[in-house]
Design a protein around this motif. Structure first.
Motif, PDB file in Angstrom:
ATOM      1  N   GLU A   1      26.743  -8.268 -41.616  1.00 57.34           N
ATOM      2  CA  GLU A   1      27.202  -9.566 -42.127  1.00 57.34           C
ATOM      3  C   GLU A   1      28.711  -9.560 -42.341  1.00 57.34           C
ATOM      4  O   GLU A   1      29.393 -10.547 -42.055  1.00 57.34           O
ATOM      5  CB  GLU A   1      26.492  -9.907 -43.436  1.00 57.34           C
TER       6      GLU A   1
ATOM      7  N   LYS B   1      25.714 -14.882 -41.524  1.00 58.48           N
ATOM      8  CA  LYS B   1      24.567 -13.990 -41.352  1.00 58.48           C
ATOM      9  C   LYS B   1      24.920 -12.968 -40.278  1.00 58.48           C
ATOM     10  O   LYS B   1      25.800 -13.199 -39.448  1.00 58.48           O
ATOM     11  CB  LYS B   1      23.316 -14.775 -40.933  1.00 58.48           C
ATOM     12  N   ALA B   2      24.228 -11.862 -40.276  1.00 54.05           N
ATOM     13  CA  ALA B   2      24.420 -10.856 -39.236  1.00 54.05           C
ATOM     14  C   ALA B   2      24.015 -11.441 -37.885  1.00 54.05           C
ATOM     15  O   ALA B   2      23.192 -12.359 -37.809  1.00 54.05           O
ATOM     16  CB  ALA B   2      23.583  -9.620 -39.555  1.00 54.05           C
TER      17      ALA B   2
ATOM     18  N   GLY C   1      22.078 -10.478 -35.679  1.00 58.30           N
ATOM     19  CA  GLY C   1      20.649 -10.389 -35.382  1.00 58.30           C
ATOM     20  C   GLY C   1      19.780 -11.311 -36.214  1.00 58.30           C
ATOM     21  O   GLY C   1      18.566 -11.356 -36.029  1.00 58.30           O
ATOM     22  N   VAL C   2      20.377 -12.074 -37.116  1.00 59.82           N
ATOM     23  CA  VAL C   2      19.617 -12.971 -37.994  1.00 59.82           C
ATOM     24  C   VAL C   2      19.640 -14.379 -37.402  1.00 59.82           C
ATOM     25  O   VAL C   2      20.702 -14.927 -37.107  1.00 59.82           O
ATOM     26  CB  VAL C   2      20.212 -12.983 -39.428  1.00 59.82           C
ATOM     27  N   ALA C   3      18.476 -14.956 -37.238  1.00 61.28           N
ATOM     28  CA  ALA C   3      18.368 -16.306 -36.684  1.00 61.28           C
ATOM     29  C   ALA C   3      18.875 -17.340 -37.692  1.00 61.28           C
ATOM     30  O   ALA C   3      18.705 -17.178 -38.899  1.00 61.28           O
ATOM     31  CB  ALA C   3      16.917 -16.606 -36.319  1.00 61.28           C
ATOM     32  N   ILE C   4      19.493 -18.386 -37.151  1.00 55.07           N
ATOM     33  CA  ILE C   4      19.923 -19.509 -37.990  1.00 55.07           C
ATOM     34  C   ILE C   4      18.720 -20.438 -38.121  1.00 55.07           C
ATOM     35  O   ILE C   4      18.329 -21.111 -37.171  1.00 55.07           O
ATOM     36  CB  ILE C   4      21.120 -20.248 -37.364  1.00 55.07           C
ATOM     37  N   THR C   5      18.127 -20.454 -39.300  1.00 52.53           N
ATOM     38  CA  THR C   5      16.911 -21.220 -39.552  1.00 52.53           C
ATOM     39  C   THR C   5      17.171 -22.303 -40.600  1.00 52.53           C
ATOM     40  O   THR C   5      18.249 -22.360 -41.200  1.00 52.53           O
ATOM     41  CB  THR C   5      15.804 -20.295 -40.084  1.00 52.53           C
TER      42      THR C   5
ATOM     43  N   GLU D   1      15.992 -22.302 -43.465  1.00 53.10           N
ATOM     44  CA  GLU D   1      16.216 -21.580 -44.718  1.00 53.10           C
ATOM     45  C   GLU D   1      17.705 -21.279 -44.933  1.00 53.10           C
ATOM     46  O   GLU D   1      18.219 -21.369 -46.048  1.00 53.10           O
ATOM     47  CB  GLU D   1      15.414 -20.281 -44.720  1.00 53.10           C
ATOM     48  N   VAL D   2      18.407 -20.953 -43.856  1.00 51.02           N
ATOM     49  CA  VAL D   2      19.847 -20.683 -43.956  1.00 51.02           C
ATOM     50  C   VAL D   2      20.592 -21.970 -44.313  1.00 51.02           C
ATOM     51  O   VAL D   2      21.474 -21.973 -45.173  1.00 51.02           O
ATOM     52  CB  VAL D   2      20.390 -20.072 -42.644  1.00 51.02           C
TER      53      VAL D   2
ATOM     54  N   ASN E   1      26.050 -16.932 -37.333  1.00 48.21           N
ATOM     55  CA  ASN E   1      25.664 -15.522 -37.230  1.00 48.21           C
ATOM     56  C   ASN E   1      26.620 -14.813 -36.261  1.00 48.21           C
ATOM     57  O   ASN E   1      26.332 -13.747 -35.762  1.00 48.21           O
ATOM     58  CB  ASN E   1      24.202 -15.357 -36.804  1.00 48.21           C
TER      59      ASN E   1
END
Length: 152
Positions: free
Chosen positions: A42, A97-98, A100-104, A106-107, A127
């Motif tokens: 991150e 976000k890192a 590898g983290v999906a932008i959802t 929740e983000v 990300n």
């Protein structure tokens, strides 16, 4: 020190980061806070995005606050990046976000929650590979995606 293998190239301009190995994990020099930080995935994104804001958009580094402390509903939270106007009004929140983290959703909910206290007109989630910017209409309680971060 070259880019550590586990940190992928990002969809951002190249950033000349100062890296070092000092123990079990690499560290990055944070030019704004003037200290060495553990180079987490991150943090890799955050440092690149800060260089993007200052280099591409010409935002004065003194207008950028990292890990802005917030108190919302009795909880202590931290916004990754907050950009202030020249008049010291918060203008933009960036949630990093890192890679590898999906932008959802929740983000998006997370950064919108931070905006309860700050009331900025623009939100960004990234990300490092994908970036989304929203313009907030506080009166209409709505938002719209925009293609670029506006000049702040």
């Amino acid at each position: 020190m070259n880019r550590p293998n586990k940190y992928p190239p990002l969809n951002l301009p190249a950033a000349d980061l100062r890296l070092r190995n000092s123990g079990p994990r690499p560290e990055v020099w944070d030019t704004l806070r003037r200290k060495w930080l553990v180079l987490t995935p991150e943090e890799w994104v955050r440092q690149h995005f800060i260089r993007f804001l200052t280099g591409t958009y010409g935002i004065d580094p003194f207008r950028i606050v990292q890990e802005q402390q917030l108190r919302i509903d009795g909880f202590s939270l931290r916004a990754d990046i907050v950009v202030y106007s020249r008049q010291a009004e918060p203008q933009l929140i960036v949630e990093c976000k890192a890679a590898g983290v999906a932008i959802t959703q929740e983000v998006f909910n997370q950064v919108a929650h931070y905006n309860i206290q700050l009331g900025v007109p623009y939100l960004v989630v990234t990300n490092g590979l994908q970036h989304y910017c929203c313009e907030i209409d506080h009166e209409a309680r709505s938002y719209r995606f925009i293609h670029e971060i506006p000049q702040l």
